[in-house]
Design an enzyme around this catalytic site. Structure first.
Site, PDB file in Angstrom:
ATOM      1  N   PHE A  39      35.990  48.129  22.399  1.00  0.00           N
ATOM      2  CA  PHE A  39      36.565  47.776  23.697  1.00  0.00           C
ATOM      3  C   PHE A  39      35.849  48.604  24.762  1.00  0.00           C
ATOM      4  O   PHE A  39      35.129  49.564  24.454  1.00  0.00           O
ATOM      5  CB  PHE A  39      38.068  48.124  23.679  1.00  0.00           C
ATOM      6  CG  PHE A  39      38.974  46.934  23.819  1.00  0.00           C
ATOM      7  CD1 PHE A  39      38.809  45.807  23.036  1.00  0.00           C
ATOM      8  CD2 PHE A  39      40.019  46.950  24.742  1.00  0.00           C
ATOM      9  CE1 PHE A  39      39.671  44.712  23.165  1.00  0.00           C
ATOM     10  CE2 PHE A  39      40.889  45.867  24.878  1.00  0.00           C
ATOM     11  CZ  PHE A  39      40.717  44.751  24.092  1.00  0.00           C
ATOM     12  N   GLN A  76      44.880  48.033  38.606  1.00  0.00           N
ATOM     13  CA  GLN A  76      43.711  47.564  37.859  1.00  0.00           C
ATOM     14  C   GLN A  76      43.476  46.065  38.033  1.00  0.00           C
ATOM     15  O   GLN A  76      44.380  45.264  37.813  1.00  0.00           O
ATOM     16  CB  GLN A  76      43.895  47.847  36.361  1.00  0.00           C
ATOM     17  CG  GLN A  76      42.740  47.334  35.521  1.00  0.00           C
ATOM     18  CD  GLN A  76      42.740  47.963  34.138  1.00  0.00           C
ATOM     19  OE1 GLN A  76      43.486  47.543  33.269  1.00  0.00           O
ATOM     20  NE2 GLN A  76      41.936  48.975  33.955  1.00  0.00           N
ATOM     21  N   HIS A 110      41.558  43.234  36.295  1.00  0.00           N
ATOM     22  CA  HIS A 110      40.855  42.942  35.044  1.00  0.00           C
ATOM     23  C   HIS A 110      39.680  42.036  35.381  1.00  0.00           C
ATOM     24  O   HIS A 110      39.837  41.068  36.119  1.00  0.00           O
ATOM     25  CB  HIS A 110      41.818  42.251  34.066  1.00  0.00           C
ATOM     26  CG  HIS A 110      41.304  42.213  32.664  1.00  0.00           C
ATOM     27  ND1 HIS A 110      40.199  41.474  32.298  1.00  0.00           N
ATOM     28  CD2 HIS A 110      41.732  42.834  31.538  1.00  0.00           C
ATOM     29  CE1 HIS A 110      39.978  41.648  31.000  1.00  0.00           C
ATOM     30  NE2 HIS A 110      40.889  42.472  30.522  1.00  0.00           N
ATOM     31  N   LEU A 137      44.873  35.820  31.461  1.00  0.00           N
ATOM     32  CA  LEU A 137      43.889  36.794  30.986  1.00  0.00           C
ATOM     33  C   LEU A 137      43.002  36.253  29.868  1.00  0.00           C
ATOM     34  O   LEU A 137      43.487  35.617  28.941  1.00  0.00           O
ATOM     35  CB  LEU A 137      44.639  38.023  30.457  1.00  0.00           C
ATOM     36  CG  LEU A 137      43.744  39.126  29.887  1.00  0.00           C
ATOM     37  CD1 LEU A 137      43.005  39.821  31.012  1.00  0.00           C
ATOM     38  CD2 LEU A 137      44.563  40.122  29.100  1.00  0.00           C
ATOM     39  N   THR A 142      40.961  38.154  27.215  1.00  0.00           N
ATOM     40  CA  THR A 142      40.910  39.542  26.765  1.00  0.00           C
ATOM     41  C   THR A 142      39.493  40.122  26.712  1.00  0.00           C
ATOM     42  O   THR A 142      38.519  39.419  26.441  1.00  0.00           O
ATOM     43  CB  THR A 142      41.577  39.700  25.377  1.00  0.00           C
ATOM     44  OG1 THR A 142      41.307  41.005  24.892  1.00  0.00           O
ATOM     45  CG2 THR A 142      41.034  38.698  24.368  1.00  0.00           C
ATOM     46  N   GLU A 143      39.463  41.443  26.924  1.00  0.00           N
ATOM     47  CA  GLU A 143      38.217  42.203  26.796  1.00  0.00           C
ATOM     48  C   GLU A 143      37.643  42.063  25.381  1.00  0.00           C
ATOM     49  O   GLU A 143      36.458  42.280  25.143  1.00  0.00           O
ATOM     50  CB  GLU A 143      38.572  43.668  27.065  1.00  0.00           C
ATOM     51  CG  GLU A 143      37.433  44.592  27.302  1.00  0.00           C
ATOM     52  CD  GLU A 143      37.975  45.898  27.906  1.00  0.00           C
ATOM     53  OE1 GLU A 143      38.580  45.848  28.990  1.00  0.00           O
ATOM     54  OE2 GLU A 143      37.785  46.947  27.288  1.00  0.00           O
ATOM     55  N   ARG A 180      36.802  48.877  33.006  1.00  0.00           N
ATOM     56  CA  ARG A 180      37.198  47.680  33.756  1.00  0.00           C
ATOM     57  C   ARG A 180      36.907  47.765  35.246  1.00  0.00           C
ATOM     58  O   ARG A 180      36.522  46.776  35.864  1.00  0.00           O
ATOM     59  CB  ARG A 180      38.688  47.428  33.544  1.00  0.00           C
ATOM     60  CG  ARG A 180      38.950  46.940  32.161  1.00  0.00           C
ATOM     61  CD  ARG A 180      40.402  46.656  31.913  1.00  0.00           C
ATOM     62  NE  ARG A 180      40.527  46.184  30.543  1.00  0.00           N
ATOM     63  CZ  ARG A 180      41.686  45.983  29.933  1.00  0.00           C
ATOM     64  NH1 ARG A 180      42.815  46.218  30.562  1.00  0.00           N
ATOM     65  NH2 ARG A 180      41.709  45.548  28.689  1.00  0.00           N
ATOM     66  N   HIS A 235      45.976  43.094  37.260  1.00  0.00           N
ATOM     67  CA  HIS A 235      46.345  43.126  35.843  1.00  0.00           C
ATOM     68  C   HIS A 235      47.312  44.240  35.475  1.00  0.00           C
ATOM     69  O   HIS A 235      48.271  44.030  34.757  1.00  0.00           O
ATOM     70  CB  HIS A 235      45.059  43.273  35.026  1.00  0.00           C
ATOM     71  CG  HIS A 235      45.271  43.321  33.546  1.00  0.00           C
ATOM     72  ND1 HIS A 235      45.907  42.306  32.867  1.00  0.00           N
ATOM     73  CD2 HIS A 235      44.925  44.239  32.607  1.00  0.00           C
ATOM     74  CE1 HIS A 235      45.943  42.605  31.566  1.00  0.00           C
ATOM     75  NE2 HIS A 235      45.379  43.772  31.383  1.00  0.00           N
ATOM     76  N   ARG A 276      42.736  52.499  33.815  1.00  0.00           N
ATOM     77  CA  ARG A 276      43.172  52.485  32.411  1.00  0.00           C
ATOM     78  C   ARG A 276      42.090  51.868  31.528  1.00  0.00           C
ATOM     79  O   ARG A 276      41.466  50.879  31.902  1.00  0.00           O
ATOM     80  CB  ARG A 276      44.438  51.652  32.291  1.00  0.00           C
ATOM     81  CG  ARG A 276      44.852  51.378  30.870  1.00  0.00           C
ATOM     82  CD  ARG A 276      46.138  50.583  30.820  1.00  0.00           C
ATOM     83  NE  ARG A 276      45.934  49.174  31.065  1.00  0.00           N
ATOM     84  CZ  ARG A 276      45.822  48.249  30.096  1.00  0.00           C
ATOM     85  NH1 ARG A 276      45.865  48.602  28.829  1.00  0.00           N
ATOM     86  NH2 ARG A 276      45.677  46.975  30.405  1.00  0.00           N
TER      87      ARG A 276
END
Ligand SMILES: Cc1cc2nc3c(=O)[nH]c(=O)nc-3n(C[C@H](O)[C@H](O)[C@H](O)COP(=O)(O)OP(=O)(O)OC[C@H]3O[C@@H](n4cnc5c(N)ncnc54)[C@H](O)[C@@H]3O)c2cc1C
Length: 599
Positions: free
Chosen positions: A125, A246, A248, A258, A260-261, A292, A359, A404
């Site tokens: 990640f 944040q 995203h 979203l 996802t990462e 991010r 996000h 984060r």
């Protein structure tokens, strides 16, 4: 004034009342219920509909199942990711506890994906490294396909049912009951029946999640309205670091859900309109897996420079078809479905249009690493607000600081859910009995509901909820987005303050007491508005760029003046700002001093 006597409210007595049935609330409840305490969870939706259910990519722990890993490297990445605003004692605590907590989740029934050797599957990640940034990319995120939050929340719910936690579902928390001794309970509204409930408790825990709905385009569910923060502000307490929101990098363009990462963790990458892998220019080493804030700014910069895709040049593309259908359908099935449903794209063949999307609320109710709510007491002293605790996204511990890292939030909710439960047990040993409550103490909760209902009954005229909410979200989106400047933000503060004043005349049209969703939306909007005000004021005041707070007019981080947390409260209907130092001293290891952040 509406006045209710004891015979009109149902009066409940519990050892502990937790507001929120997300991962944080439920992990905390489990700790306490398993120890034999009488625990109640109040939740405005059915427990398993809490936003934790939407978490996709996974939860971080240095299990080292793919390659060697260490909690200390995880700690280094988190401090760096936070742009040195995170409190290092809390970060050390979280990263040390992570492997234990993840294994515990496994034993509690979370069906993690597996490696061939049977161990928990881990994926790379953003912002993860080995050997303090020297050993290349780490794979630290433990995943149940791309539905990790769903798996965790359902296991937590089942465990709580076993442990006999009391659930009050579709109950809306209206007001904290506080006096000179601290927090004594909560006033709540039964949404279905339209009745008041008074909960008296020796400890109250706010686990109400984030406030993404302050913005117009967000990955957050409609219920993410920051209610716990607003309850704390109402009780005269501050909110910490709310200017750090944040964005995203990969929400589906225009609509927000979203992506996802994990898509980039599995090998997907971003392209601009020229077909260029532009992240190579912004983060030569980590590329698409930089943190991010870095990736969101890179996308925003590409759009500014005219290299966006589509008719309006307002998004970039996330390419993953090269990963192959088999990998996508086994590791990212949810993404496949979301892309089909919200962007009409089959991602096994075509790229997904994405843009930075609001996000995660890095800020929140200030706490120490035991979940106790803290506030500034005089110049350099910190006081604990007795009987009140906050955990999860609603809280600011602060492990995320200014930015984060993905996978650290599911971790935070279980680590501090458990830690808070343990701390509450100490209080319960000293506070054995419920005090007698004064009838006055819960009237403000009643007032809150009756004000809206009487406006509807009397058919009063005024601005409607949907209209004000959209205007608030638009102001926040336009004035406090990925890039910020003095002019744009000070105009934003003026607009938000004017709208908050207008809100005092707002009305609803539905006077019904039973399942009145307009009433709930009105109270959620009150909560959002308070949070928008403190977010805006904190952002305008912070004259530097750090993590998610990026200013064109102050492009550098300024450690000399700004390595401190913002504390914003609302006093006499005015936002007041104060500051407190970052806790740079970890529990046992040496501090990571601020360094230039490169990925
Ligand atoms: C789409 C998405 C994907 C994510 N993916 C990841 C990921 O892969 N990894 C990761 O680490 N993090 C991820 N996150 C972040 C993470 O999921 C959240 O930060 C975390 O789950 C929040 O948990 P929580 O328990 O604090 O709050 P929530 O799960 O949001 O629960 C809040 C609870 O509070 C209750 N509540 C709120 N207000 C009231 C009120 N007034 N009265 C009564 N009840 C109330 C709600 O009913 C709910 O039960 C993701 C977030 C989103 C939005």
């Amino acid at each position: 004034m509406a006045y209710l006597s004891t015979d009109k409210v149902e009066h409940h007595f519990h050892d502990v009342v937790i507001i929120g049935s997300g991962g944080a609330g439920m992990r905390c409840a489990l700790q306490l219920a398993d120890a034999g305490h009488r625990v109640a969870i109040i939740t405005k939706v059915l427990p398993t509909r809490s936003h934790t259910v939407a978490a996709q990519g996974g939860i971080n722990a240095s299990l080292g199942n793919i390659d060697s890993d260490h909690w200390h490297w995880h700690m280094y990445d988190t401090v760096k990711g936070s742009d040195y605003l995170g409190d290092q004692d809390a970060i050390e605590y979280m990263c040390r506890a992570a492997p234990l907590l993840v294994r515990e989740l496994e034993h509690q029934g979370v069906p993690f994906s597996r490696l061939d050797n049977g161990r928990i599957y881990q994926r790379p990640f953003g912002g993860q490294s080995r050997e303090f940034g020297e050993g290349g990319q780490a794979a630290r995120t433990c995943a149940a396909a791309d539905r990790t939050g769903h798996a965790i929340l359902h296991s937590m719910y089942q465990q709580n049912l076993r442990a006999k936690t009391h659930f009050y579902q579709e109950f809306f928390a209206l007001d904290l009951i506080t006096d000179d001794e601290g927090c004594q309970g909560v006033m709540a509204w039964d949404i279905a029946k339209g009745e008041y409930h008074l909960f008296q408790a020796k400890a109250v825990i706010l686990a109400t999640g984030g406030a993404g709905r302050v913005f117009k385009v967000t990955t957050n569910a409609h219920i993410c309205t920051g209610d716990g923060g607003a309850l704390a502000l109402d009780a005269g307490l501050p909110m910490e670091d709310m200017e750090f929101f944040q964005f995203h990098p990969t929400g589906i363009a225009d609509v927000g859900p979203l992506i996802t990462e994990a898509v980039r963790g599995e090998g997907g990458y971003l392209l601009n309109s020229e077909g260029e892998r532009f992240m190579e220019r912004y983060a030569p080493t980590a590329r698409d897996l930089a943190s991010r804030d870095v990736v969101s700014r890179a996308i925003a910069q590409e759009l500014r420079d005219g290299r966006g895709c589509g008719l309006n040049k307002d998004h970039v593309l996330l390419k993953l078809d090269h990963l192959g259908k088999e990998l996508i359908m086994s590791k990212l099935p949810n993404i496949h479905e979301l892309a089909l449903r919200f962007a009409n794209v089959d991602c096994t063949r075509d790229p997904i249009p994405v843009q930075p999307t609001a996000h995660y609320t890095m800020g929140g109710i200030p706490t120490n690493r035991f979940g106790e709510v803290v506030y500034n007491k005089g110049r350099s002293k910190e006081g604990v607000f007795p009987g009140l605790y906050a955990i999860g996204e609603a809280a600011c511990v602060s492990v995320h600081g200014a930015n984060r890292l993905g996978g650290n939030s599911l971790l935070e909710i279980v680590v501090f859910g458990r830690a808070c439960g343990n701390q509450v047990m100490k209080r319960l040993r000293e506070h054995r009995y419920h005090p007698q409550l004064d009838t006055e103490s819960w009237q403000s909760g009643v007032e809150r509901v009756e004000r809206w209902l009487s406006a509807a009954t009397e058919n009063r005229q005024g601005p409607g909820i949907a209209d004000i909410r959209l205007r608030m979200q638009t102001i926040m989106q336009d004035h406090f987005s990925v890039y910020r400047t003095e002019d744009v933000m000070s105009e934003g503060v003026q607009h938000i303050e004017a709208l908050a004043a207008e809100m005092e005349h707002a009305v609803i049209s539905d006077a019904n007491r039973l399942f009145n969703t307009e009433l709930i939306e009105a109270m959620e909007l009150e909560n959002l508005m308070s949070l928008a005000r403190v977010t805006a004021a904190g952002a305008l005041a912070r004259k530097e760029s750090r993590g998610a707070h990026a200013r064109d007019d102050y492009p550098e981080r300024d450690d000399e003046h700004w390595m401190q947390h913002t504390l914003a409260s609302i006093q006499k209907n005015k936002v007041k700002l104060a500051y407190k130092p970052v806790r740079t001293k970890p529990m046992t290891v040496e501090s990571f001093p601020p360094r230039k952040r490169v990925y």
